[in-house]
Enzyme design. Structure first.
Site, PDB file in Angstrom:
ATOM      1  N   ASN A 159      39.714  43.147  41.352  1.00 27.10           N
ATOM      2  CA  ASN A 159      39.122  42.007  40.723  1.00 27.10           C
ATOM      3  C   ASN A 159      38.215  41.267  41.444  1.00 27.10           C
ATOM      4  O   ASN A 159      37.341  40.966  40.777  1.00 27.10           O
ATOM      5  CB  ASN A 159      40.305  40.995  40.028  1.00 27.10           C
ATOM      6  CG  ASN A 159      41.488  40.505  41.077  1.00 27.10           C
ATOM      7  OD1 ASN A 159      42.104  41.482  41.829  1.00 27.10           O
ATOM      8  ND2 ASN A 159      41.626  39.355  41.213  1.00 27.10           N
ATOM      9  N   ALA A 208      43.261  41.675  27.027  1.00 25.48           N
ATOM     10  CA  ALA A 208      42.047  41.714  25.937  1.00 25.48           C
ATOM     11  C   ALA A 208      40.732  40.826  26.485  1.00 25.48           C
ATOM     12  O   ALA A 208      39.812  41.160  26.519  1.00 25.48           O
ATOM     13  CB  ALA A 208      42.609  41.154  24.659  1.00 25.48           C
ATOM     14  N   CYS A 333      42.765  32.414  40.078  1.00 28.00           N
ATOM     15  CA  CYS A 333      43.772  31.629  40.328  1.00 28.00           C
ATOM     16  C   CYS A 333      43.649  30.733  41.664  1.00 28.00           C
ATOM     17  O   CYS A 333      44.264  29.972  41.853  1.00 28.00           O
ATOM     18  CB  CYS A 333      45.001  32.578  40.122  1.00 28.00           C
ATOM     19  SG  CYS A 333      44.839  33.630  39.004  1.00 28.00           S
TER      20      CYS A 333
END
Ligand SMILES: Cc1ncc(COP(=O)(O)O)c(C=O)c1O
Length: 397
Positions: A159, A208, A333
Site C-alpha cells: 500500500n 471495495a 492508519c
C-alpha cells in the site's frame, strides 16, 4: 479529481487510502438502499430480491479475480478479510500441532496485528524481511517455513510503495510444506489483473473502497475445499462462513465497482501509469534531492513513494494540503503520528529517509492538469521548508 472549494482547486492524490465512489456505484447503492430492503435470508419475494442482487454481485467479484461465485464470502472490508483468513485458517489446524505463522514485514496492520494477537495466545510467528526495493524474496520464506507452519500471508501489492510481490512462487513454497497461502490483494485488485488461479493462493482479501466502491464491504475469496473456522459465529449466512445479515446496498455497490473495474482495467492501468510517470519524472527533475522508493521493481501503476532530502514529510504534507493537494506519508492508519513507516524501515532505509517520504496515489478521477498543478507547486514548497530548516539550524546557539 479537481474540486473547487473556497477558491482553492483541490487535488486528491491519496487513492490508496480510499477512493471516491463511481457515479454508477452511487446510483446502484441508492436504489438498493431504497428498493432492496428485504433480508436476504427471507423466503418471501423481498428476501429473494435481495438475495438475487447479492448473488449478482458475487458473480461480478468472482469474474474480476477469476474465482467461482461459490468461493466469494462478503465481509466488512479488508481488515475483516485479513483477520478471517489468518485466524480462520490457523484455528482450524491448531489442534494438529501446526502453531506457526509467517507474514512479511511490510504487511498492513490488519495482518501484522492479527499475528501479534495470535502470538499472545502462544502461536509462533515469523516476519519475513524484504530487500532494498521492497520485495519479499521466496528464499526468505523458504528459510522461515517448517512443517509447523499453518499459514503464510504475503500481500500482493504494497500500500505504501506499490511493489508487487512474487506470490505464485511463495504459494508454491507454502504448499510444499502443507501450509495455507493467503494474500492481501486490497491494493492490487482493480489496479492490475488479479487471477486467483494464476497466483496459486488459497485465500485472497479485497476491499471495495479501494476501487471506487463503498466503504465497509469486502471479500475473502476462499478456494473451494479450504478448511476454515468462521470468526463471526451466528446464523448460516454466506454458507456458514460469515454470520450476520448482509449489507445488501454495500454488496451491490461492490458488485458494480467490480464490473466497472473489469471493463476498463487494461486501459485505465495504462492511463494511470502515464500520469504517475509524468508526476514522478517531473518531481525528480524539478526538485533536487529526491529519490523514488521501490522504483526498481514492478509496481501497481497508480503509486509512487518519493523521499525528499532535508524535508520532514509531515511538514510537506501539511504545506501541500494548504495548497489544496492531498497526499499521504504512507498508510492512512499511521498518519497523524510521526512513527516512521514500517515498510520503508523494513527496506533498510535510513531513519531520515523513512521520515521524509511521501506517497502519491492516483485513480479514476486523476487528470494531467492535477499532475501539472502538483509539479507547479511542489518545488516552491520544498525549497521553502528547506530554507526554514536551514535558518532554524543557523539560529541555534
Ligand atoms: C494492504 C491493505 N490491507 C488491508 C487494508 C484494510 O482494508 P479496509 O480499510 O477495507 O479494512 C488496507 C487499507 O488501507 C490496505 O491498504
Amino acid at each position: 479529481m479537481l474540486k473547487l472549494i473556497h477558491s482553492i482547486v483541490r487535488v486528491y492524490f491519496d487513492y490508496n487510502a480510499t477512493t471516491p465512489l463511481s457515479p454508477e456505484v452511487i446510483d446502484a447503492t441508492t436504489a438498493a438502499s431504497r428498493d432492496l430492503f428485504g433480508n436476504a435470508s427471507s423466503v418471501h419475494h423481498f428476501g429473494q430480491q435481495a438475495k438475487a442482487a447479492i448473488d449478482e454481485a458475487r458473480s461480478a467479484v468472482a469474474a474480476l479475480i477469476n474465482g467461482d461465485p461459490s468461493e466469494i464470502v462478503f465481509t466488512s472490508g479488508g481488515t475483516e478479510s485479513d483477520n478471517f483468513a489468518i485466524r480462520g485458517a490457523a484455528e482450524v489446524v491448531e489442534a494438529t500441532g501446526r502453531r506457526h505463522l509467517i507474514a512479511s514485514a511490510i504487511e498492513h496492520e490488519a495482518v501484522l496485528n492479527t499475528l501479534k494477537a495470535l502470538a499472545r495466545r502462544g502461536w509462533k510467528t515469523s516476519l519475513v524481511g524484504v530487500d532494498q526495493s521492497g520485495i519479499v524474496t521466496p528464499d526468505r520464506v523458504k528459510d522461515a517455513i517448517s512443517k509447523e507452519t499453518a499459514v503464510v500471508s504475503v500481500m500482493h501489492a504494497n500500500n505504501e510503495i506499490g511493489t508487487i510481490q512474487p506470490i505464485a512462487a511463495i504459494a508454491a513454497i507454502a504448499h510444499e510444506h502443507g501450509a495455507i497461502m493467503h494474500t492481501d490483494a486490497v491494493q492490487s485488485v482493480a489496479k492490475i489483473p488479479v487471477d486467483v488461479r494464476a497466483l496459486g493462493v488459497d485465500l485472497l482479501s479485497l476491499s471495495a473502497h479501494k476501487f471506487n466502491g463503498p466503504k465497509g464491504v469486502g471479500v475473502l475469496w476462499i478456494k473451494r475445499g479450504t478448511r476454515m473456522l468462521p470468526i463471526l459465529t451466528g446464523g448460516k449466512h454466506e454458507r456458514n462462513r460469515r454470520a450476520g445479515t448482509e449489507n445488501v446496498a454495500a454488496i451491490v455497490g461492490l458488485g458494480v465497482a467490480a464490473r466497472l473495474a473489469a471493463g476498463k482495467l487494461e486501459k485505465e492501468a495504462k492511463r494511470l501509469a502515464v500520469l504517475r510517470d509524468q508526476l514522478e519524472k517531473g518531481i525528480l527533475a524539478r526538485v533536487p534531492g529526491t529519490v523514488v522508493n521501490g522504483e526498481a521493481q514492478t509496481r501497481v501503476p497508480n503509486t509512487t513513494n518519493i523521499s525528499f532530502d532535508r524535508v520532514e514529510a509531515e511538514s510537506l504534507l501539511i504545506a501541500l494540503d494548504l495548497e489544496g493537494i492531498a497526499v499521504s506519508t504512507g498508510s492512512a492508519c499511521s498518519s497523524g503520528t510521526l512513527e516512521p513507516s514500517h515498510v520503508l524501515r523494513a527496506m533498510g532505509l535510513s531513519t531520515h529517509r523513512t521520515q521524509n517520504s511521501l506517497r502519491f496515489s492516483l485513480g479514476q478521477f486523476s487528470t494531467e492538469a492535477e499532475v501539472q498543478q502538483v509539479l507547479d507547486v511542489l518545488p516552491r514548497l520544498v525549497e521553502k521548508l528547506r530554507s526554514l530548516t536551514k535558518s532554524v539550524a543557523a539560529a541555534r546557539p
